[in-house]
Design a protein around this motif. Structure first.
Motif, short mmCIF file in Angstrom:
data_model
loop_
_atom_site.label_atom_id
_atom_site.label_comp_id
_atom_site.label_asym_id
_atom_site.label_seq_id
_atom_site.Cartn_x
_atom_site.Cartn_y
_atom_site.Cartn_z
N ARG A 1 7.13 11.33 -0.76
CA ARG A 1 6.12 10.73 -1.63
C ARG A 1 6.57 10.76 -3.09
O ARG A 1 6.41 9.77 -3.82
CB ARG A 1 4.78 11.45 -1.48
CG ARG A 1 3.74 11.01 -2.52
CD ARG A 1 2.33 11.29 -2.08
NE ARG A 1 1.89 10.34 -1.05
CZ ARG A 1 0.64 10.26 -0.61
NH1 ARG A 1 -0.29 11.06 -1.08
NH2 ARG A 1 0.32 9.39 0.31
N GLU B 1 7.40 7.51 -5.52
CA GLU B 1 6.81 7.30 -6.85
C GLU B 1 7.88 6.91 -7.87
O GLU B 1 7.65 6.05 -8.72
CB GLU B 1 6.08 8.57 -7.30
CG GLU B 1 4.80 8.84 -6.52
CD GLU B 1 4.17 10.17 -6.90
OE1 GLU B 1 4.78 10.91 -7.72
OE2 GLU B 1 3.08 10.49 -6.38
N GLN C 1 9.01 3.36 -7.21
CA GLN C 1 7.98 2.42 -7.66
C GLN C 1 8.00 2.25 -9.18
O GLN C 1 7.82 1.14 -9.69
CB GLN C 1 6.60 2.93 -7.20
CG GLN C 1 6.39 2.80 -5.70
CD GLN C 1 5.16 3.54 -5.21
OE1 GLN C 1 4.94 3.67 -4.02
NE2 GLN C 1 4.33 4.03 -6.12
N TYR D 1 8.43 5.51 2.83
CA TYR D 1 7.10 5.23 3.39
C TYR D 1 7.04 5.59 4.87
O TYR D 1 6.07 6.17 5.35
CB TYR D 1 6.75 3.76 3.21
CG TYR D 1 6.46 3.34 1.79
CD1 TYR D 1 5.82 4.18 0.89
CD2 TYR D 1 6.83 2.07 1.34
CE1 TYR D 1 5.56 3.79 -0.41
CE2 TYR D 1 6.57 1.66 0.04
CZ TYR D 1 5.93 2.52 -0.83
OH TYR D 1 5.67 2.11 -2.12
N TYR E 1 3.62 7.36 5.10
CA TYR E 1 2.76 6.70 4.11
C TYR E 1 2.76 5.19 4.36
O TYR E 1 2.84 4.40 3.43
CB TYR E 1 3.26 6.98 2.69
CG TYR E 1 3.47 8.45 2.40
CD1 TYR E 1 2.45 9.38 2.60
CD2 TYR E 1 4.70 8.90 1.92
CE1 TYR E 1 2.66 10.72 2.34
CE2 TYR E 1 4.91 10.24 1.65
CZ TYR E 1 3.88 11.15 1.87
OH TYR E 1 4.09 12.48 1.61
N GLU F 1 0.55 2.88 5.54
CA GLU F 1 -0.53 2.04 5.05
C GLU F 1 -0.45 1.88 3.53
O GLU F 1 -0.63 0.78 3.00
CB GLU F 1 -1.89 2.62 5.45
CG GLU F 1 -2.19 2.54 6.94
CD GLU F 1 -2.34 1.11 7.42
OE1 GLU F 1 -2.59 0.21 6.58
OE2 GLU F 1 -2.21 0.89 8.64
N PHE F 2 -0.19 2.98 2.86
CA PHE F 2 -0.05 2.91 1.41
C PHE F 2 1.12 2.01 1.03
O PHE F 2 1.02 1.18 0.12
CB PHE F 2 0.17 4.32 0.83
CG PHE F 2 0.46 4.31 -0.64
CD1 PHE F 2 -0.58 4.28 -1.56
CD2 PHE F 2 1.77 4.31 -1.12
CE1 PHE F 2 -0.32 4.26 -2.93
CE2 PHE F 2 2.04 4.30 -2.48
CZ PHE F 2 0.99 4.27 -3.38
N ASP G 1 0.29 -1.73 1.40
CA ASP G 1 -0.55 -2.22 0.31
C ASP G 1 0.27 -2.41 -0.96
O ASP G 1 0.11 -3.41 -1.68
CB ASP G 1 -1.70 -1.23 0.05
CG ASP G 1 -2.73 -1.24 1.16
OD1 ASP G 1 -2.78 -2.23 1.92
OD2 ASP G 1 -3.47 -0.24 1.28
N TYR G 2 1.12 -1.44 -1.23
CA TYR G 2 1.92 -1.52 -2.46
C TYR G 2 2.87 -2.72 -2.41
O TYR G 2 2.97 -3.49 -3.38
CB TYR G 2 2.73 -0.24 -2.66
CG TYR G 2 3.60 -0.30 -3.89
CD1 TYR G 2 3.06 -0.04 -5.15
CD2 TYR G 2 4.95 -0.64 -3.80
CE1 TYR G 2 3.84 -0.12 -6.29
CE2 TYR G 2 5.74 -0.72 -4.94
CZ TYR G 2 5.18 -0.47 -6.18
OH TYR G 2 5.95 -0.57 -7.30
#
Length: 276
Positions: free
Chosen positions: A170, A174, A177, A199, A204, A206-207, A210-211
């Motif tokens: 995670r 970040e 991103q 991911y 992660y 689903e997150f 979306d991103y």
């Protein structure tokens, strides 16, 4: 405290000079001996010269160092570190790697606010992927770089990679991103592929979907972005949506020919029951 650290490394760097001067100050074996009676008749200046020649030299050196360019000395240390590292890459001798660390750490002690020295230190530690302690050191180095220079994209990318190596998916995501948001030119497979992996490996999904969907609105012509999105969709059992993304790459001829060909091969593989 910093001035003493600097002085220590400068003195270490100039140790050969100190040794040679110290040798020059020693009395000649043929010089006349001083009797107990004679030494009490010397002037105070002569007494100091006889009993403590080295402090005078150190005082002179301290005076010289007051105007010495520490950055020049640090740069010389950095130059040696790079040479040691390149030699280690070619020959694989552990002592070359240790020498590189010694020299770059010395540079940082002298000029702790030099981001490029910290970055090189981080790259050295990051090269020892099998050592958790070294990866932690690399993380600290890259964070220090970003504190001094938040727009240092190489340090941010290296930080993301080191976090990923440590299984901190995670936190790594970040950092990837942040790169994508700050630098549109980095919306490439070099960043998107490891981001997609984070991911999936970090659960992660689903997150991540979306991103990447939101990001695709900003970069609708990016083939690597659509390919990464397709892979996540396929892993989420949304096969028709994944197929649509790959078809769009081919029909609209997005990206390079190799990226279009990869989309076609991936689509064929999935249709034959292959895994993403």
């Amino acid at each position: 405290m910093l001035i003493y650290n600097r002085l220590f490394f400068v003195l270490l760097f100039l140790s050969a000079t100190i040794t040679s001067v110290g040798a020059a100050e020693k009395p000649s074996p043929t010089s006349s001996a001083i009797t107990p009676a004679q030494k009490y008749t010397r002037t105070s200046q002569e007494k100091q010269k006889i009993t403590s020649p080295l402090p005078a030299f150190l005082l002179k050196m301290h005076s010289d160092l007051a105007t010495q360019d520490y950055h020049t000395i640090a740069a010389q240390m950095f130059h040696h570190a790079v040479q040691d590292y390149e030699r280690w890459l070619k020959q694989g001798q552990p002592e070359d790697f240790h020498n590189a660390l010694f020299h770059i750490n010395s540079s940082i002690e002298i000029t702790p606010d030099a981001s490029e020295y910290l970055f090189f230190q981080g790259m050295l530690y990051a090269s020892l992927k099998a050592s958790p302690a070294s990866l932690t050191q690399a993380t600290d180095s890259f964070l220090s770089v970003l504190e001094l220079q938040p727009d240092h994209r190489q340090a941010r990318f290296a930080l993301a990679q080191v976090l990923q190596e440590q299984g901190k998916f995670r936190l790594a995501a970040e950092q990837y991103q942040l790169l994508l948001e700050a630098y549109p030119e980095m919306v490439t497979g070099l960043v998107l592929a490891p981001l997609g992996f984070c991911y999936l490996a970090g659960d992660y999904l689903e997150f991540g979907l979306d991103y990447l969907k939101n990001l695709s609105h900003k970069h609708p012509k990016s083939a690597p972005l659509r390919t990464t999105l397709a892979i996540l969709l396929q892993n989420n059992n949304r096969n028709s949506e994944a197929d649509k993304e790959l078809k769009q790459i081919q029909h609209e001829k997005l990206g390079t020919k190799s990226e279009q060909e990869y989309a076609r091969l991936l689509q064929t593989r999935w249709q034959m029951g292959g895994k993403p």
